[in-house]
Write an enzyme that holds these catalytic residues in place. Structure first.
Site: not given
Ligand code: PGA
Length: 254
Positions: A9, A96, A166
């Site tokens: 992402n 997200h 997440e």
């Molecule tokens: P990060 O982001 O790996 O920078 O913590 C993950 C995400 O928000 O999908």
């Protein structure tokens, strides 16, 4: 469930198409020989026309960071699944936490998931609580986010569904601040249980569950071996090809 899944992402990065091309090419090269791995790179929409020209391999497919629940119409600023079809995008990240923070709610995420799946793409739906406390209220929070999506889906839709857990508080941090793998394992069991309640055991067990939140080369292996997930959703580390390729390799280690 055989193949492990890694999703990049890129969020609102990088700031030029030449940079995007460089990162994408390096990722494709570095992952081309890895067995049993599905890789998706989700750049900002504007880079898709350029990146699709750089010949996607079977291993690395393009995806998007959002998509709308209609195909065309008076929806200023939105992009539809139909519009990205010519760029061969296979997957859309939906719900997200950074989009939810801008006002997207469970109902909208559910509508988007149904539409994306009906257009033949995979919906990668993100869920995760903002904070944890001893009372375990975060389980209810995650359940509500999941129910909003799952109630609208048919069993046959599950082939096009991936879930990502997440926890918001673990996003964008250092590796040491990510979720611990025991807590992840418990949440994965909980999510799997909700899937089984809705669809029965066999179809539910086929839905991949990913972890996202400060995934780095140093912790990727632990998440998949101890956390019980089928893959990872990688934010900032996915902009660094060397680190991202190491994450892919770590994911495959026994
Ligand atoms: P990060 O982001 O790996 O920078 O913590 C993950 C995400 O928000 O999908």
């Amino acid at each position: 469930m055989s193949k492990r899944i890694i999703v990049a992402n890129w969020k609102m990065n990088p700031t030029s198409s030449s940079e995007a091309r460089k990162i994408f090419t390096a990722i494709k090269k570095g992952t081309s020989k890895l067995p049993e791995l599905e890789v998706y790179v989700c750049p900002p929409f504007v880079f898709l026309p350029d990146l699709v020209k750089s010949k996607t391999t079977e291993k690395v497919a393009l995806g998007t960071q959002d998509l709308f629940y209609e195909n065309a119409g008076a929806y200023t600023g939105q992009v539809s699944p139909k519009m990205v079809r010519e760029y061969k995008t296979k997957l859309a990240i939906l719900g997200h936490s950074e989009r939810r923070a801008l006002g997207e709610d469970n109902v909208v995420v559910g509508k988007k998931a149904r539409h994306v799946i009906s257009e033949g793409m995979t919906a990668l739906v993100c869920v995760g609580e903002g904070e944890r406390n001893d009372e375990g209220g975060y389980y209810t929070f995650v359940r509500d986010e999941l129910e909003a999506v799952l109630t609208g889906l048919k069993r046959t839709d599950l082939k096009k569904l991936i879930l990502a857990y997440e926890p918001i508080w673990a996003i964008g941090k250092r590796a040491e601040e990510a979720l611990d793998t025991k807590a992840l394992y418990e949440m994965v069991l909980f999510i799997r249980k909700i899937l089984i309640e809705h669809f029965g055991r066999t179809p539910a067990e086929r839905v991949p569950i990913l972890y996202g939140g400060s995934v780095k080369a140093s912790n990727a292996h632990q998440f998949v071996t101890e956390g019980g997930v089928n893959g990872l959703l990688v934010g900032s580390a996915s902009l660094n090809p060397k680190e991202f390729i190491t994450i892919c390799k770590e994911t495959l280690k026994k």
